[in-house]
Design a protein around this motif. Structure first.
Motif, PDB file in Angstrom:
ATOM      1  N   LYS A  90       0.828  -1.203   0.000  1.00  0.00           N
ATOM      2  CA  LYS A  90       0.000   0.000   0.000  1.00  0.00           C
ATOM      3  C   LYS A  90       0.866   1.258   0.000  1.00  0.00           C
ATOM      4  O   LYS A  90       0.569   2.237  -0.692  1.00  0.00           O
ATOM      5  CB  LYS A  90      -0.934   0.002   1.217  1.00  0.00           C
ATOM      6  CG  LYS A  90      -2.011  -1.072   1.176  1.00  0.00           C
ATOM      7  CD  LYS A  90      -2.916  -1.027   2.399  1.00  0.00           C
ATOM      8  CE  LYS A  90      -3.862   0.154   2.345  1.00  0.00           C
ATOM      9  NZ  LYS A  90      -4.857   0.117   3.446  1.00  0.00           N
ATOM     10  N   LEU A  91       1.950   1.223   0.753  1.00  0.00           N
ATOM     11  CA  LEU A  91       2.822   2.392   0.864  1.00  0.00           C
ATOM     12  C   LEU A  91       3.658   2.630  -0.393  1.00  0.00           C
ATOM     13  O   LEU A  91       4.242   3.702  -0.558  1.00  0.00           O
ATOM     14  CB  LEU A  91       3.748   2.233   2.077  1.00  0.00           C
ATOM     15  CG  LEU A  91       3.043   2.257   3.443  1.00  0.00           C
ATOM     16  CD1 LEU A  91       4.014   1.866   4.550  1.00  0.00           C
ATOM     17  CD2 LEU A  91       2.441   3.630   3.723  1.00  0.00           C
ATOM     18  N   SER A  92       3.701   1.643  -1.296  1.00  0.00           N
ATOM     19  CA  SER A  92       4.492   1.802  -2.527  1.00  0.00           C
ATOM     20  C   SER A  92       3.927   2.886  -3.435  1.00  0.00           C
ATOM     21  O   SER A  92       4.650   3.473  -4.242  1.00  0.00           O
ATOM     22  CB  SER A  92       4.543   0.474  -3.292  1.00  0.00           C
ATOM     23  OG  SER A  92       3.274   0.175  -3.872  1.00  0.00           O
ATOM     24  N   GLY A  93       2.616   3.135  -3.344  1.00  0.00           N
ATOM     25  CA  GLY A  93       1.999   4.195  -4.134  1.00  0.00           C
ATOM     26  C   GLY A  93       1.587   3.804  -5.538  1.00  0.00           C
ATOM     27  O   GLY A  93       1.052   4.631  -6.279  1.00  0.00           O
ATOM     28  N   TYR A  94       1.813   2.541  -5.924  1.00  0.00           N
ATOM     29  CA  TYR A  94       1.497   2.138  -7.296  1.00  0.00           C
ATOM     30  C   TYR A  94       0.006   1.898  -7.514  1.00  0.00           C
ATOM     31  O   TYR A  94      -0.502   2.079  -8.614  1.00  0.00           O
ATOM     32  CB  TYR A  94       2.262   0.864  -7.665  1.00  0.00           C
ATOM     33  CG  TYR A  94       3.760   1.044  -7.728  1.00  0.00           C
ATOM     34  CD1 TYR A  94       4.330   2.059  -8.493  1.00  0.00           C
ATOM     35  CD2 TYR A  94       4.611   0.206  -7.016  1.00  0.00           C
ATOM     36  CE1 TYR A  94       5.703   2.227  -8.546  1.00  0.00           C
ATOM     37  CE2 TYR A  94       5.989   0.365  -7.066  1.00  0.00           C
ATOM     38  CZ  TYR A  94       6.528   1.376  -7.831  1.00  0.00           C
ATOM     39  OH  TYR A  94       7.889   1.542  -7.876  1.00  0.00           O
ATOM     40  N   TRP A  95      -0.684   1.432  -6.492  1.00  0.00           N
ATOM     41  CA  TRP A  95      -2.096   1.069  -6.623  1.00  0.00           C
ATOM     42  C   TRP A  95      -2.945   1.904  -5.669  1.00  0.00           C
ATOM     43  O   TRP A  95      -2.450   2.466  -4.698  1.00  0.00           O
ATOM     44  CB  TRP A  95      -2.299  -0.417  -6.324  1.00  0.00           C
ATOM     45  CG  TRP A  95      -1.556  -1.311  -7.263  1.00  0.00           C
ATOM     46  CD1 TRP A  95      -1.939  -1.699  -8.520  1.00  0.00           C
ATOM     47  CD2 TRP A  95      -0.282  -1.936  -7.038  1.00  0.00           C
ATOM     48  NE1 TRP A  95      -0.992  -2.515  -9.083  1.00  0.00           N
ATOM     49  CE2 TRP A  95       0.042  -2.679  -8.200  1.00  0.00           C
ATOM     50  CE3 TRP A  95       0.613  -1.942  -5.970  1.00  0.00           C
ATOM     51  CZ2 TRP A  95       1.215  -3.414  -8.310  1.00  0.00           C
ATOM     52  CZ3 TRP A  95       1.789  -2.669  -6.085  1.00  0.00           C
ATOM     53  CH2 TRP A  95       2.075  -3.395  -7.251  1.00  0.00           C
ATOM     54  N   GLY A  96      -4.249   1.960  -5.957  1.00  0.00           N
ATOM     55  CA  GLY A  96      -5.118   2.807  -5.155  1.00  0.00           C
ATOM     56  C   GLY A  96      -6.029   2.067  -4.204  1.00  0.00           C
ATOM     57  O   GLY A  96      -6.579   2.653  -3.270  1.00  0.00           O
ATOM     58  N   GLU A  97      -6.215   0.758  -4.439  1.00  0.00           N
ATOM     59  CA  GLU A  97      -7.051  -0.062  -3.562  1.00  0.00           C
ATOM     60  C   GLU A  97      -6.501  -1.478  -3.593  1.00  0.00           C
ATOM     61  O   GLU A  97      -5.879  -1.896  -4.577  1.00  0.00           O
ATOM     62  CB  GLU A  97      -8.509  -0.028  -4.021  1.00  0.00           C
ATOM     63  CG  GLU A  97      -9.495  -0.524  -2.981  1.00  0.00           C
ATOM     64  CD  GLU A  97     -10.930  -0.101  -3.253  1.00  0.00           C
ATOM     65  OE1 GLU A  97     -11.778  -0.318  -2.379  1.00  0.00           O
ATOM     66  OE2 GLU A  97     -11.199   0.449  -4.340  1.00  0.00           O
ATOM     67  N   PHE A  98      -6.760  -2.248  -2.520  1.00  0.00           N
ATOM     68  CA  PHE A  98      -6.057  -3.514  -2.329  1.00  0.00           C
ATOM     69  C   PHE A  98      -7.036  -4.601  -1.910  1.00  0.00           C
ATOM     70  O   PHE A  98      -7.805  -4.419  -0.959  1.00  0.00           O
ATOM     71  CB  PHE A  98      -4.946  -3.330  -1.286  1.00  0.00           C
ATOM     72  CG  PHE A  98      -3.939  -2.295  -1.708  1.00  0.00           C
ATOM     73  CD1 PHE A  98      -2.768  -2.668  -2.335  1.00  0.00           C
ATOM     74  CD2 PHE A  98      -4.203  -0.940  -1.530  1.00  0.00           C
ATOM     75  CE1 PHE A  98      -1.859  -1.707  -2.763  1.00  0.00           C
ATOM     76  CE2 PHE A  98      -3.297   0.025  -1.958  1.00  0.00           C
ATOM     77  CZ  PHE A  98      -2.125  -0.361  -2.575  1.00  0.00           C
TER      78      PHE A  98
END
Length: 216
Positions: A90-98
């Motif tokens: 989540k902290l990587s910033g690549y995606w917006g929802e998990f």
């Protein structure tokens, strides 16, 4: 309406997925082609990515992150509850929802961990994830109409075997890997899945980008 699913991999001429000094920048520069709503990975791919296992600080920071629907969803097929780095993903910033794709055999303590990190869960299937139902839920609940698969031979093979894949896209590195490495898709010899060529482009460094439509 069913998801549109594309498998996209970087492979050697002899179809192995892990090669020496691949042009990762070139590979990811083409990802925008599909304007994906979701990236689908297998647990093994995430485990091999080198993402650190979560600690308390990462979990605390990740929980505070808002959903960003301008970015793709990351969905990971993980029936056994092996992925313990969701906060750092989540902290990587690549995606917006998990979203974790789980089965009814997924350990409760892992489901509790996912809740603590703020990861959504889709539970479909008994011992293993029922991918047909899980992908339908991913589209229904998260708007994932276009899915790019970034995974290894096991998940690729299962998706192809179930007839769920619409496109196979390979960025072929000009190298013969040799040996007995991981192949693009684990399928029985009888699979014989027909493809139709969409395009073939020669790119920098002798790489070839092949795109095929899966004939169903």
């Amino acid at each position: 309406m069913m998801n549109k699913i594309t498998i996209y991999n970087l492979a050697s001429v002899d179809s192995y997925l892990f090669t020496i000094n691949p042009n990762i920048g070139l590979f990811y520069s083409l990802v925008g082609t599909w304007k994906e709503d979701a990236t689908l990975c297998g647990s093994e791919t995430i485990l091999k990515s080198g993402t650190p296992v979560d600690d308390a600080s990462a979990i605390s920071s990740a929980r505070a992150l808002p959903v960003d629907r301008s970015k793709a969803v990351l969905a990971v097929c993980d029936s056994r509850g092996r992925v313990k780095c969701w906060a750092n993903l989540k902290l990587s910033g690549y995606w917006g929802e998990f979203v974790a794709l789980c089965s009814r055999a997924t350990p409760k303590e892992h489901l509790d961990y996912l809740d603590s990190v703020g990861v959504k869960v889709i539970v479909e299937g008994e011992d293993r994830v029922d991918l047909v139902k899980a992908l339908a839920a991913l589209e229904r609940d998260f708007g994932a109409k276009t899915v790019r698969v970034d995974s290894g031979g096991t998940l690729n093979g299962v998706l192809l075997g179930l007839g769920l894949v619409d496109e196979v896209s390979l960025l072929v590195q000009p190298v013969i890997a040799g040996g007995d490495g991981p192949s693009f898709a684990k399928l029985p010899a009888s699979a014989n899945i027909p493809l139709e060529l969409i395009s073939c482009q020669t790119l920098e460094g002798g790489y070839v980008w092949l795109r095929y439509r899966v004939l169903k």
